[in-house]
Enzyme design. Structure first.
Site, PDB file in Angstrom:
ATOM      1  N   ASP A   1       0.752 -30.242  -0.006  1.00 19.27           N
ATOM      2  CA  ASP A   1       1.702 -31.236  -0.112  1.00 19.27           C
ATOM      3  C   ASP A   1       1.826 -32.329   1.088  1.00 19.27           C
ATOM      4  OD1 ASP A   1       4.618 -32.235  -0.326  1.00 19.27           O
ATOM      5  OD2 ASP A   1       5.296 -30.482  -1.203  1.00 19.27           O
TER       6      ASP A   1
ATOM      7  N   ASP B   1       5.943 -38.391  -2.030  1.00 22.74           N
ATOM      8  CA  ASP B   1       5.617 -37.203  -1.618  1.00 22.74           C
ATOM      9  C   ASP B   1       5.077 -36.807  -2.893  1.00 22.74           C
ATOM     10  OD1 ASP B   1       6.322 -34.348  -1.584  1.00 22.74           O
ATOM     11  OD2 ASP B   1       8.425 -34.361  -1.565  1.00 22.74           O
TER      12      ASP B   1
ATOM     13  N   HIS C   1      13.662 -33.282  -5.533  1.00 27.94           N
ATOM     14  CA  HIS C   1      14.741 -33.651  -5.033  1.00 27.94           C
ATOM     15  C   HIS C   1      14.871 -35.352  -4.776  1.00 27.94           C
ATOM     16  CE1 HIS C   1      11.545 -34.337  -1.838  1.00 27.94           C
ATOM     17  NE2 HIS C   1      11.188 -33.039  -2.427  1.00 27.94           N
TER      18      HIS C   1
ATOM     19  N   HIS D   1      15.181 -35.359   1.939  1.00 26.77           N
ATOM     20  CA  HIS D   1      15.556 -34.211   0.845  1.00 26.77           C
ATOM     21  C   HIS D   1      16.901 -34.996   0.641  1.00 26.77           C
ATOM     22  CE1 HIS D   1      13.457 -30.386  -0.132  1.00 26.77           C
ATOM     23  NE2 HIS D   1      12.609 -31.335  -0.139  1.00 26.77           N
TER      24      HIS D   1
ATOM     25  N   GLU E   1       8.870 -31.622  -8.496  1.00 25.19           N
ATOM     26  CA  GLU E   1       7.854 -30.682  -8.091  1.00 25.19           C
ATOM     27  C   GLU E   1       8.181 -29.149  -8.836  1.00 25.19           C
ATOM     28  OE1 GLU E   1       7.649 -29.881  -3.707  1.00 25.19           O
ATOM     29  OE2 GLU E   1       9.671 -30.899  -3.700  1.00 25.19           O
TER      30      GLU E   1
ATOM     31  N   GLU F   1       3.329 -32.164  -8.067  1.00 27.79           N
ATOM     32  CA  GLU F   1       4.436 -32.896  -7.659  1.00 27.79           C
ATOM     33  C   GLU F   1       4.001 -34.559  -7.585  1.00 27.79           C
ATOM     34  OE1 GLU F   1       5.607 -32.684  -3.621  1.00 27.79           O
ATOM     35  OE2 GLU F   1       7.881 -33.157  -4.034  1.00 27.79           O
TER      36      GLU F   1
HETATM   37 CO    CO Z   1       8.802 -32.544  -2.284  1.00 20.92          CO
END
Ligand code: CO
Length: 297
Positions: A85, A96, A157, A165, A190, A283
């Site tokens: 990630d 992200d 998010h 976030h 995600e 994600e």
């Molecule tokens: Co994330």
């Protein structure tokens, strides 16, 4: 959204994609996790971005928030299911992205496909006006169709300037929310799929922190860390590995301990599937304009 900001998001997305590709290339049997983290984080800087958080390398039933500690000896093993990630920011605008791979086997192909399919399905319908419940249902249905369980207490998010976030929360199941995605939202979707019960719990370790209500302290090491983090990482997550050059050895431990004692740090606990189920994740980050832009593809 201003064109200039869109460009920063796009640049962050492009760098995040390249960094994730490098991570995938580097993760192999007998390779040390810390070497992958350091190379990938260095690559982000080389490409003109900054890591928005330490590379998360979560193995098997660890779902999220694991990163190598200083001197970490963790080595990848054949059959490991590895979630990578990556977070990159350009002037605070964050991309992200995550992917799951397995090392030297194809035991987990279907589990990996479950989270990837779910992500694709959600991306197809993510636009201004789509409800949170529609996204959640799309993810849940795809994961179940593949024979697995979505992790209910892990979510996608919103992202904002120096905020990793924020709202809206994007569930991995149909939570019946009629809240709509709005134009200008930047969201990370995600899906997490598992062959376990579908819930994560805190493991008793954390290596990733972020500043939260920084308070004055007289402890010298804590002050040094505080000053550096406030300047370099602001409200974004960091880890002890990143502070080594500033504060050495035991001083670093003492400083972190003091900052935790005065409740100036939020710590991200390592998250583990409750029943030790294997976990996959996929994600992407998307800017919700009339024509949504997936910045990490
Ligand atoms: Co994330």
């Amino acid at each position: 959204m201003k064109e200039e900001i869109i460009e920063k998001y796009k640049k962050a997305g492009k760098i995040a994609k390249e960094a994730l590709d490098l991570a995938i290339e580097l993760v192999k049997e007998d390779v040390k996790a810390i070497d992958v983290a350091e190379k990938v984080e260095a690559k982000v800087i080389e490409l003109g971005g900054k890591p928005a958080w330490p590379l998360n390398i979560s193995i098997n039933s660890i779902a999220a928030h694991w990163t190598p500690k200083i001197g970490d000896e963790t080595v990848f093993k054949k059959g490991d299911l590895v979630k990578l990630d990556v977070g990159v920011h350009v002037d605070g605008f964050i991309a992200d992205t995550a992917k799951t791979i397995e090392i030297g086997t194809n035991k987990w192909e279907k589990l990996i496909k479950a989270s990837e399919d779910a992500l694709e399905e959600a991306l197809k319908i993510a636009k201004p006006g789509t409800t949170i419940s529609e996204i959640g249902a799309a993810i849940e249905n795809k994961i179940k169709e593949n024979g697995f369980v979505p992790i209910a207490n892990l979510t996608g998010h919103g992202l904002d300037e120096y905020e990793n976030h924020t709202s809206p929360t994007i569930p991995n199941f149909d939570n019946k929310s009629n809240q709509k995605l709005e134009k200008g939202d930047v969201i990370a979707i995600e899906p997490f799929a598992t062959d376990g019960v579908g819930k994560v719990i805190d493991a008793k370790e954390s290596e990733i922190f972020k500043l939260e209500n920084p308070k004055p302290t007289r402890q010298r090491m804590a002050r040094k860390i505080l000053e550096h983090v406030a300047e370099e990482h602001l409200t974004l997550p960091f880890c002890k590995r990143w502070l080594q050059k500033r504060v050495k050895g035991f001083g670093l431990e003492m400083g972190i301990r003091e900052l935790r004692r005065i409740e100036s740090l939020h710590n991200f606990s390592v998250l583990k599937e409750e029943s030790n189920g294997m976990v996959s994740q996929a994600e992407h980050t998307i800017i919700l304009l009339d024509e949504p832009i997936i910045i990490t593809k």
